[in-house]
Motif scaffolding. Structure first.
Motif, PDB file in Angstrom:
ATOM      1  N   SER B 144      12.075  39.593  19.305  1.00 41.03           N
ATOM      2  CA  SER B 144      11.927  38.183  18.953  1.00 41.03           C
ATOM      3  C   SER B 144      10.469  37.736  18.869  1.00 41.03           C
ATOM      4  N   TRP B 145       9.533  38.667  19.058  1.00 37.92           N
ATOM      5  CA  TRP B 145       8.116  38.280  19.059  1.00 37.92           C
ATOM      6  C   TRP B 145       7.680  37.900  17.644  1.00 37.92           C
ATOM      7  N   GLN B 146       6.991  36.762  17.554  1.00 40.22           N
ATOM      8  CA  GLN B 146       6.617  36.257  16.233  1.00 40.22           C
ATOM      9  C   GLN B 146       5.187  36.617  15.830  1.00 40.22           C
ATOM     10  N   GLY B 147       4.512  37.389  16.660  1.00 42.37           N
ATOM     11  CA  GLY B 147       3.154  37.796  16.308  1.00 42.37           C
ATOM     12  C   GLY B 147       2.106  37.133  17.184  1.00 42.37           C
ATOM     13  N   GLY B 148       0.875  37.544  16.988  1.00 41.33           N
ATOM     14  CA  GLY B 148      -0.226  37.080  17.826  1.00 41.33           C
ATOM     15  C   GLY B 148      -1.106  38.274  18.161  1.00 41.33           C
ATOM     16  N   LYS B 179       8.459  44.811   9.454  1.00 39.67           N
ATOM     17  CA  LYS B 179       9.096  43.553   9.820  1.00 39.67           C
ATOM     18  C   LYS B 179       8.567  42.397   8.965  1.00 39.67           C
ATOM     19  N   GLY B 180       7.491  42.678   8.233  1.00 34.52           N
ATOM     20  CA  GLY B 180       6.922  41.666   7.354  1.00 34.52           C
ATOM     21  C   GLY B 180       5.997  40.674   8.048  1.00 34.52           C
ATOM     22  N   ILE B 181       5.561  40.994   9.279  1.00 32.72           N
ATOM     23  CA  ILE B 181       4.670  40.051   9.974  1.00 32.72           C
ATOM     24  C   ILE B 181       3.345  40.703  10.392  1.00 32.72           C
ATOM     25  N   ARG B 182       2.981  41.813   9.726  1.00 33.89           N
ATOM     26  CA  ARG B 182       1.742  42.500  10.114  1.00 33.89           C
ATOM     27  C   ARG B 182       0.535  41.562  10.028  1.00 33.89           C
ATOM     28  N   VAL B 185      -0.050  39.794  13.214  1.00 36.99           N
ATOM     29  CA  VAL B 185      -0.258  40.597  14.428  1.00 36.99           C
ATOM     30  C   VAL B 185      -1.648  41.233  14.398  1.00 36.99           C
ATOM     31  N   ASP B 186      -2.431  40.886  15.388  1.00 40.72           N
ATOM     32  CA  ASP B 186      -3.775  41.436  15.513  1.00 40.72           C
ATOM     33  C   ASP B 186      -3.692  42.539  16.574  1.00 40.72           C
ATOM     34  N   PHE B 243      -5.107  38.154  25.105  1.00 42.51           N
ATOM     35  CA  PHE B 243      -3.906  38.771  24.524  1.00 42.51           C
ATOM     36  C   PHE B 243      -2.763  37.768  24.508  1.00 42.51           C
ATOM     37  N   ASP B 244      -1.818  37.978  23.594  1.00 47.77           N
ATOM     38  CA  ASP B 244      -0.534  37.283  23.661  1.00 47.77           C
ATOM     39  C   ASP B 244       0.521  38.213  24.247  1.00 47.77           C
TER      40      ASP B 244
END
Lengths: 103, 412
Positions: B144-148, B179-182, B185-186, B243-244
């Protein structure tokens, strides 16, 4: 692999300037290597260097934590002696290999 | 009746139990193996769990399935070794006397060694993947992580499987791309070493992968503590990495039993002769696997190669010969790089990972320090080899001693 002349001595070094023959090391070489990094060696520095050389000779894997528990200096103190990268710089000046991982 | 006691029923201890039971007469030699846990985990598989590639069922089996018939198995904790009197004290007061002792108690993660690590963010935003619990918690988190900011950090060396953090960031890169959210994501890898790669040739051949995959590196960062309020790593020289989500390799230490027995160093790794695999001060004690303070990787492949040397030397000792078998620190490790590819490294105490090919009859050759599909298949196949051949102490078509065949000496 190469050689360099430092403190009027010829020493064997690798591409990154780490000595490859610990027997060529002496205090003058250490002081000159330290000067290249911008560190002036005190008695405390030499205590750390002697500890590192001794542990290296015994075949132990060296870590910042181990030096911090040596009773010579704590980790904060080690950073003050060798700012930026305490183990890689102290190893270089002590004439022992750079701390390395497997790759 | 003479007695051999093996402490630890993980990869190394199980291999030794099988090899020795096969070789020694049952009416002459009594073999006992001691372990406090009943489940054997295929630890190389933990890496794949956070990304949903493996599940818990893929990595666990009962230890008892791999112990040979004719070995006494005790599921109990170990108090300490009394080396002077050649006996082991178990929890609950039982005593085991031995003629030869094999210490294979491994290494474990000690998050409590780093201030702030095992506090309110533990298993909420901070995870390890070196335990089944950590790997499963991270799998759930990533769903469920949305990035960060995703930070992979190493607290201390040595630690188990030195390439795993690198594999983790490569697999994470692929996971979030698919997942399409690269773009959200850092990814940063943080190491106390001078770089992610420290050996000159591996650095030259593999560093490009990090650049290609847009993975940041923070080097020479020695973690003092975790700031839970700020969600940041803090180093001894007061630098910070925010960090997230933090994935961390906690400090690794040997079993506390080693400390109680006075047989090891400050991280509880047993002082071990790097060639004979004997304990430094006691000739009837041998050490194998992650428990030893050998200057090579803590990895299953090392334990496997060492098991052949240890077997030979234990036989030498039993039959009163000098210990002629000589361990060279041989390690052979696949590095998953994502997208169905992998690299392979093969090295020992004296030879750094070199490029070339690694010969393996029937399957190989594999490309050394090269990013190829066949290397990835090698890693995937290995799980079968591990359960069916390696743990049971069967011969694998790989020599214990590192070979230079196929390797190329290169200069840059």
């Amino acid at each position: 692999m190469g050689q360099k002349v430092i403190a009027n001595k010829t020493i064997d070094v690798n591409d990154e300037g780490y000595m490859t023959d610990p027997s060529q090391w002496d205090k003058d070489v250490a002081s000159a290597l330290a000067e290249e990094i911008g560190i002036e060696l005190s008695d405390k520095h030499f205590e750390v260097l002697d500890y590192l050389r001794e542990k290296f000779k015994e075949g132990e894997v060296l870590t910042i934590r181990k030096v911090g528990k040596s009773g010579i200096v704590d980790i904060k103190g080690l950073y003050q002696l060798f700012p930026g990268g305490p183990l890689k710089y102290s190893s270089k000046i002590a004439g022992i290999p750079k701390p390395a991982s497997c790759v | 009746m003479k007695k051999i006691v093996i402490l630890g029923g993980g990869t190394a201890g199980t291999m030794m139990a099988n090899k020795l039971r096969n070789a020694l007469e049952r009416d002459e030699w009594d073999i006992t193996i001691v372990d406090q846990f009943r489940t054997h985990y295929y630890q190389p598989g933990f890496l794949f769990i956070p990304f949903g590639i493996y599940h818990e069922r893929d990595v666990k089996k009962p230890k008892s399935s791999f112990f040979p018939v004719g070995v006494n198995v005790l599921y109990t904790g170990i108090d300490k070794v009394d080396a002077d009197n050649k006996k082991v004290l178990l929890e609950g007061g039982k005593v085991l006397f031995y003629d030869f002792l094999i210490i294979a108690t491994g290494t474990k993660t000690c998050p409590e060694e780093t201030p702030g690590l095992k506090e309110q963010l533990w298993y909420k935003d901070i995870f390890d993947f070196y335990t089944i619990e950590g790997a499963l918690a991270l799998q759930k988190h990533f769903k469920s992580w949305q990035g960060g900011k995703l930070v992979m950090a190493i607290t201390e060396i040595p630690y188990k499987c030195p390439v795993a953090p690198l594999e983790f960031v490569f697999l994470a890169e692929e996971f979030f791309t698919k997942k399409g959210i690269r773009d959200k994501v850092d990814i940063t890898i943080v190491t106390p070493m001078a770089g992610v790669f420290t050996k000159p040739i591996a650095t030259k051949m593999l560093s490009e992968l990090l650049v290609e995959k847009n993975i940041n590196v923070v080097a020479d960062f020695y973690i003092e503590r975790i700031d839970n309020e700020k969600k940041a790593l803090v180093s001894y020289d007061e630098r910070e990495v925010p960090f997230d989500t933090l994935t961390i390799v906690p400090v690794n230490m040997g079993d506390k039993m080693v400390e109680r027995s006075g047989l090891g160093d400050d991280l509880n790794f047993v002082f071990t002769n790097k060639h004979t695999l004997q304990q430094r001060d006691h000739e009837e004690i041998f050490v194998i696997g992650d428990a030893a303070n050998l200057p090579t990787s803590k990895a299953g492949s090392v334990a496997h190669f060492a098991s052949e040397i240890l077997f030979d030397n234990l036989m030498n000792a039993i039959e009163g010969r000098p210990l002629t078998a000589h361990f060279d620190g041989h390690a052979n490790c696949y590095i998953e790089t994502g997208y169905g590819k992998g690299a392979l490294i093969d090295f020992n105490y004296d030879t750094e990972p070199l490029p070339g090919t690694f010969p393996l009859p029937g399957i190989g050759p594999f490309g050394l320090l090269k990013n190829t599909k066949i290397n990835h298949y090698g890693k995937i196949m290995f799980r079968w080899i591990y359960w069916h051949l390696l743990l049971k102490g069967k011969e694998l078509p790989v020599e214990a001693e590192m070979t230079m065949a196929g390797k190329k000496r290169v200069t840059f």
